[in-house]
Design a protein around this motif. Structure first.
Motif, PDB file in Angstrom:
ATOM      1  N   MET A   1       0.844  -1.191   0.000  1.00  0.00           N
ATOM      2  CA  MET A   1       0.000   0.000   0.000  1.00  0.00           C
ATOM      3  C   MET A   1       0.886   1.251   0.000  1.00  0.00           C
ATOM      4  N   ASN A   2       0.535   2.187  -0.813  1.00  0.00           N
ATOM      5  CA  ASN A   2       1.236   3.467  -0.866  1.00  0.00           C
ATOM      6  C   ASN A   2       0.466   4.463   0.005  1.00  0.00           C
ATOM      7  N   LEU A   3       0.925   4.666   1.231  1.00  0.00           N
ATOM      8  CA  LEU A   3       0.184   5.486   2.185  1.00  0.00           C
ATOM      9  C   LEU A   3       0.027   6.935   1.738  1.00  0.00           C
ATOM     10  N   GLU A   4       1.095   7.523   1.203  1.00  0.00           N
ATOM     11  CA  GLU A   4       1.010   8.918   0.753  1.00  0.00           C
ATOM     12  C   GLU A   4       0.039   9.061  -0.420  1.00  0.00           C
ATOM     13  N   GLN A   5       0.075   8.117  -1.340  1.00  0.00           N
ATOM     14  CA  GLN A   5      -0.856   8.156  -2.474  1.00  0.00           C
ATOM     15  C   GLN A   5      -2.290   7.989  -1.985  1.00  0.00           C
ATOM     16  N   ASN A   6      -2.522   7.077  -1.043  1.00  0.00           N
ATOM     17  CA  ASN A   6      -3.869   6.888  -0.515  1.00  0.00           C
ATOM     18  C   ASN A   6      -4.379   8.162   0.157  1.00  0.00           C
ATOM     19  N   LYS A   7      -3.515   8.864   0.902  1.00  0.00           N
ATOM     20  CA  LYS A   7      -3.931  10.122   1.524  1.00  0.00           C
ATOM     21  C   LYS A   7      -4.322  11.143   0.459  1.00  0.00           C
ATOM     22  N   LYS A   8      -3.502  11.268  -0.573  1.00  0.00           N
ATOM     23  CA  LYS A   8      -3.809  12.218  -1.647  1.00  0.00           C
ATOM     24  C   LYS A   8      -5.106  11.856  -2.343  1.00  0.00           C
ATOM     25  N   HIS A   9      -5.323  10.569  -2.569  1.00  0.00           N
ATOM     26  CA  HIS A   9      -6.549  10.129  -3.249  1.00  0.00           C
ATOM     27  C   HIS A   9      -7.785  10.336  -2.373  1.00  0.00           C
ATOM     28  N   ALA A  10      -7.673  10.094  -1.067  1.00  0.00           N
ATOM     29  CA  ALA A  10      -8.812  10.323  -0.176  1.00  0.00           C
ATOM     30  C   ALA A  10      -9.192  11.798  -0.173  1.00  0.00           C
ATOM     31  N   ILE A  11      -8.207  12.684  -0.094  1.00  0.00           N
ATOM     32  CA  ILE A  11      -8.473  14.120  -0.111  1.00  0.00           C
ATOM     33  C   ILE A  11      -9.081  14.545  -1.448  1.00  0.00           C
ATOM     34  N   ALA A  12      -8.503  14.093  -2.539  1.00  0.00           N
ATOM     35  CA  ALA A  12      -9.017  14.466  -3.862  1.00  0.00           C
ATOM     36  C   ALA A  12     -10.446  13.961  -4.062  1.00  0.00           C
ATOM     37  N   PHE A  13     -10.703  12.738  -3.617  1.00  0.00           N
ATOM     38  CA  PHE A  13     -12.042  12.148  -3.717  1.00  0.00           C
ATOM     39  C   PHE A  13     -13.055  12.982  -2.949  1.00  0.00           C
ATOM     40  N   TYR A  29     -11.895   7.368  -8.130  1.00  0.00           N
ATOM     41  CA  TYR A  29     -11.239   6.913  -6.903  1.00  0.00           C
ATOM     42  C   TYR A  29     -11.871   5.711  -6.203  1.00  0.00           C
ATOM     43  N   VAL A  30     -13.039   5.248  -6.640  1.00  0.00           N
ATOM     44  CA  VAL A  30     -13.724   4.163  -5.942  1.00  0.00           C
ATOM     45  C   VAL A  30     -13.572   2.862  -6.720  1.00  0.00           C
ATOM     46  N   GLY A  31     -13.414   1.767  -5.974  1.00  0.00           N
ATOM     47  CA  GLY A  31     -13.288   0.440  -6.572  1.00  0.00           C
ATOM     48  C   GLY A  31     -14.635  -0.129  -6.984  1.00  0.00           C
ATOM     49  N   ASN A  32     -14.689  -1.440  -7.130  1.00  0.00           N
ATOM     50  CA  ASN A  32     -15.914  -2.108  -7.581  1.00  0.00           C
ATOM     51  C   ASN A  32     -17.053  -1.969  -6.584  1.00  0.00           C
ATOM     52  N   ASP A  33     -16.727  -1.988  -5.300  1.00  0.00           N
ATOM     53  CA  ASP A  33     -17.749  -1.891  -4.259  1.00  0.00           C
ATOM     54  C   ASP A  33     -17.483  -0.676  -3.392  1.00  0.00           C
ATOM     55  N   ASP A  99      -8.970  -0.719  -1.181  1.00  0.00           N
ATOM     56  CA  ASP A  99      -8.826  -2.120  -1.580  1.00  0.00           C
ATOM     57  C   ASP A  99      -7.403  -2.377  -2.070  1.00  0.00           C
ATOM     58  N   SER A 100      -7.123  -3.591  -2.488  1.00  0.00           N
ATOM     59  CA  SER A 100      -5.762  -3.963  -2.903  1.00  0.00           C
ATOM     60  C   SER A 100      -5.322  -3.270  -4.186  1.00  0.00           C
ATOM     61  N   ASN A 101      -6.260  -2.650  -4.904  1.00  0.00           N
ATOM     62  CA  ASN A 101      -5.935  -1.902  -6.118  1.00  0.00           C
ATOM     63  C   ASN A 101      -5.744  -0.404  -5.853  1.00  0.00           C
ATOM     64  N   GLY A 102      -5.768  -0.011  -4.575  1.00  0.00           N
ATOM     65  CA  GLY A 102      -5.600   1.398  -4.240  1.00  0.00           C
ATOM     66  C   GLY A 102      -6.843   2.227  -4.464  1.00  0.00           C
ATOM     67  N   LYS A 103      -8.008   1.591  -4.459  1.00  0.00           N
ATOM     68  CA  LYS A 103      -9.279   2.294  -4.656  1.00  0.00           C
ATOM     69  C   LYS A 103     -10.066   2.304  -3.347  1.00  0.00           C
ATOM     70  N   ILE A 104     -10.833   3.355  -3.134  1.00  0.00           N
ATOM     71  CA  ILE A 104     -11.660   3.480  -1.933  1.00  0.00           C
ATOM     72  C   ILE A 104     -12.806   2.471  -2.019  1.00  0.00           C
ATOM     73  N   CYS A 105     -13.033   1.754  -0.906  1.00  0.00           N
ATOM     74  CA  CYS A 105     -14.095   0.747  -0.922  1.00  0.00           C
ATOM     75  C   CYS A 105     -14.999   0.804   0.311  1.00  0.00           C
ATOM     76  N   GLU A 106     -14.674   1.649   1.293  1.00  0.00           N
ATOM     77  CA  GLU A 106     -15.505   1.722   2.497  1.00  0.00           C
ATOM     78  C   GLU A 106     -15.282   3.066   3.188  1.00  0.00           C
ATOM     79  N   HIS A 107     -16.349   3.555   3.860  1.00  0.00           N
ATOM     80  CA  HIS A 107     -16.295   4.878   4.490  1.00  0.00           C
ATOM     81  C   HIS A 107     -17.070   4.902   5.803  1.00  0.00           C
ATOM     82  N   TRP A 108     -16.451   5.544   6.816  1.00  0.00           N
ATOM     83  CA  TRP A 108     -17.093   5.844   8.093  1.00  0.00           C
ATOM     84  C   TRP A 108     -16.856   7.325   8.362  1.00  0.00           C
TER      85      TRP A 108
END
Length: 125
Positions: A1-13, A29-33, A99-108
């Motif tokens: 997992m690329n933590l910095e990329q995930n942070k940037k993607h969460a903010i952009a999303f 930014y979102v995966g299949n589910d 998810d394992s593809n670096g896409k958002i799949c769940e939110h709280w």
């Protein structure tokens, strides 16, 4: 997992959806589910799109500031300051699972209105 990329993607999303383009945010930014835990938003991608399209129509002047982001494992946490019409202000804490593809799949999330008075001089962010 690329933590910095995930942070940037969460903010952009979140920013893209909040500012009125939730469909593009989901497509980018979102995966299949997409599992939603906020009780005011329907589960799945379309529920997210519908909610943020309605929020943009009803409150086009709202603004968001990303105060901090934290990533660990497959999770990203965002701490935001939101300003709504009438200077109504909120602090939110959102958690996104990737998810394992670096896409958002769940939110709280947790949302709290900033009170007018405080027992201490510290801000909520």
């Amino acid at each position: 997992m690329n933590l910095e990329q995930n942070k940037k993607h969460a903010i952009a999303f979140y920013k893209m959806a909040y500012e009125g383009n939730p469909k593009n945010a989901v497509e980018t930014y979102v995966g299949n589910d997409y599992i939603q835990h906020n009780p005011d938003v329907a589960n799945g991608k379309q529920g997210f799109i519908d909610y943020f399209e309605r929020m943009h129509q009803e409150y086009p002047e709202k603004a968001i500031k990303f105060v901090r982001s934290i990533a660990e494992g497959d999770l990203v946490a965002l701490h935001t300051h939101q300003t709504w019409p009438g200077n109504d202000q909120y602090i939110t804490m959102d958690f996104f699972r990737f998810d394992s593809n670096g896409k958002i799949c769940e939110h709280w999330d947790s949302i709290q209105q900033i009170p007018k008075d405080s027992a201490n001089p510290n801000t909520m962010y």
